[in-house]
Design a protein around this motif. Structure first.
Motif, PDB file in Angstrom:
ATOM      1  N   THR A 172      24.024  25.250  40.414  1.00  0.00           N
ATOM      2  CA  THR A 172      23.335  26.443  40.895  1.00  0.00           C
ATOM      3  C   THR A 172      23.632  27.606  39.966  1.00  0.00           C
ATOM      4  O   THR A 172      24.796  27.897  39.663  1.00  0.00           O
ATOM      5  CB  THR A 172      23.771  26.799  42.327  1.00  0.00           C
ATOM      6  OG1 THR A 172      23.338  25.758  43.217  1.00  0.00           O
ATOM      7  CG2 THR A 172      23.156  28.110  42.778  1.00  0.00           C
ATOM      8  N   ILE A 199      19.107  31.240  41.687  1.00  0.00           N
ATOM      9  CA  ILE A 199      19.032  32.451  42.493  1.00  0.00           C
ATOM     10  C   ILE A 199      18.491  33.557  41.595  1.00  0.00           C
ATOM     11  O   ILE A 199      19.036  33.816  40.521  1.00  0.00           O
ATOM     12  CB  ILE A 199      20.411  32.849  43.052  1.00  0.00           C
ATOM     13  CG1 ILE A 199      21.058  31.647  43.760  1.00  0.00           C
ATOM     14  CG2 ILE A 199      20.284  34.040  43.982  1.00  0.00           C
ATOM     15  CD1 ILE A 199      20.239  31.074  44.896  1.00  0.00           C
ATOM     16  N   ALA A 239      22.083  31.110  48.260  1.00  0.00           N
ATOM     17  CA  ALA A 239      22.356  29.857  47.549  1.00  0.00           C
ATOM     18  C   ALA A 239      22.583  28.717  48.542  1.00  0.00           C
ATOM     19  O   ALA A 239      23.105  28.925  49.633  1.00  0.00           O
ATOM     20  CB  ALA A 239      23.589  30.022  46.661  1.00  0.00           C
ATOM     21  N   ILE A 243      27.877  29.091  43.995  1.00  0.00           N
ATOM     22  CA  ILE A 243      27.170  29.441  42.760  1.00  0.00           C
ATOM     23  C   ILE A 243      28.079  29.094  41.589  1.00  0.00           C
ATOM     24  O   ILE A 243      29.177  29.624  41.455  1.00  0.00           O
ATOM     25  CB  ILE A 243      26.787  30.926  42.759  1.00  0.00           C
ATOM     26  CG1 ILE A 243      25.764  31.191  43.871  1.00  0.00           C
ATOM     27  CG2 ILE A 243      26.218  31.346  41.402  1.00  0.00           C
ATOM     28  CD1 ILE A 243      25.445  32.653  44.093  1.00  0.00           C
TER      29      ILE A 243
END
Length: 360
Positions: A172, A199, A239, A243
């Motif tokens: 991510t 994101i 998320a 992250i």
């Protein structure tokens, strides 16, 4: 050859004739077909960005063109090849810490200025003299698509940051500055590399909606409020899990608050890569908390541009269909209208928009 010349900061470009470049060993002469115009080119040419650029000069960073002549040490490139010219020119006499100039745009320090004296003129010209190692074959392309291939440059910058972070498929990523020119390209590159989720925070709701439309459920947008603590929490909540990496690409006009809010979303043992222009024109320091960095084993890395091999890898991603250049809206101007192109780029520099000079 015809070229657009910046004679002094704050004056319009002059369309004039320059001597044709002279070939040397370790060099390639390229007939420039298309050259991208940066959205902030007007800020550079006015002197606002305070870039180290020796004048007079034909500016322009990077180009798409065809090989006109090759030096005696070139073994693969041939006259007529379609190529991309990487503006990141590195000195050859220090492999560990080479001096760097961005051909036609800026230099890094005194060493970069010395390098700029030789590789001086950029791509706002009919021909360019380029180091052999900065010329990358594209394979066969349609001449009408040369302007579209100028989209390589905004893609390569965030790609350099993701390579520096050792970003892996399935991770991510949070792109700080996702609604900007380089940040939006970073979203596309991360997805092409196999990101599990990206994101994308920002304040422009229209651009955030467009990112979600373009890329689907793997992109999660966050409208920023300006409240640092609340924004950090909202980005973390958006998320699907921790992250792994934050890539900052915010411009000099941004303050440190959104950078810090984004950086502090990263998980323990996470990575933060700083590639933007925040602080270049003054302002507050970033001021990330020492205990948080130390206790959470955070890696923070600065990255300027990208390694040479990123060019070949990015061309491969495009050829494989993982990045679609058709998503870029291209507006072209002839070389004679360089000033109009610079003004247009400044007014229309949003995500997935490219202004291009057609030089041949």
């Amino acid at each position: 050859m015809k070229a657009a010349i910046l004679k002094s900061f704050g004056t319009p470009l002059a369309i004039e004739t320059l001597p044709d470049p002279v070939l040397g060993t370790g060099e390639i002469i390229v007939d420039v077909v298309a050259a991208g115009v940066l959205p902030y080119a007007a800020e550079v040419f006015s002197g606002e960005r305070q870039y180290l650029l020796t004048l007079p000069v034909a500016p322009g960073a990077g180009a798409i063109g065809r090989v006109r002549a090759v030096g005696p040490d070139a073994t693969r490139l041939a006259v007529g090849d379609w190529v991309s010219c990487d503006p990141t020119v590195r000195s050859r006499d220090d492999a560990l810490t080479p001096d760097i100039t961005l051909q036609g745009l800026s230099a890094r320090g005194e060493g970069g200025l010395r390098l700029q004296k030789h590789f001086h003129h950029g791509s706002y010209a009919e021909q360019m003299l380029v180091p052999t190692e900065n010329v990358f074959p594209l394979g066969q392309i349609d001449a009408r698509d040369a302007g579209r291939w100028c989209s390589l440059n905004p893609l390569l910058v965030p790609y350099g940051g993701l390579l520096a972070a050792n970003f892996c498929a399935g991770e991510t990523l949070l792109v700080s500055g996702a609604t900007g020119n380089f940040g939006s390209a970073g979203v596309a590159v991360a997805l092409a590399m196999g990101a599990g989720c990206v994101i994308a925070p920002g304040r422009n709701e229209k651009i955030l909606a467009d990112l979600a439309r373009r890329f689907g459920s793997r992109v999660r947008t966050v409208k920023l409020s300006g409240d640092e603590k609340a924004d950090t929490e909202r980005m973390q909540q958006a998320a699907p899990g921790p992250i792994d990496c934050v890539l900052d690409l915010l411009p000099p006009s941004a303050g440190t608050q959104p950078v810090r809010a984004a950086a502090m979303t990263v998980r323990e043992y996470g990575r933060v890569v700083l590639m933007g222009g925040v602080g270049m024109l003054g302002g507050d320091d970033l001021a990330l908390p020492y205990p948080w960095i130390m206790r959470n084993n955070i890696t923070i890395r600065g990255q300027w541009m990208y390694p040479p091999e990123a060019n070949t890898r990015m061309i491969g991603l495009i050829r494989a269909g993982l990045i679609d250049l058709d998503q870029f809206e291209i507006t072209e101007f002839p070389l004679d209208e360089a000033n109009a192109a610079v003004a247009y780029a400044a007014a229309n520099g949003g995500p997935f928009r490219r202004t291009v000079l057609r030089c041949n």
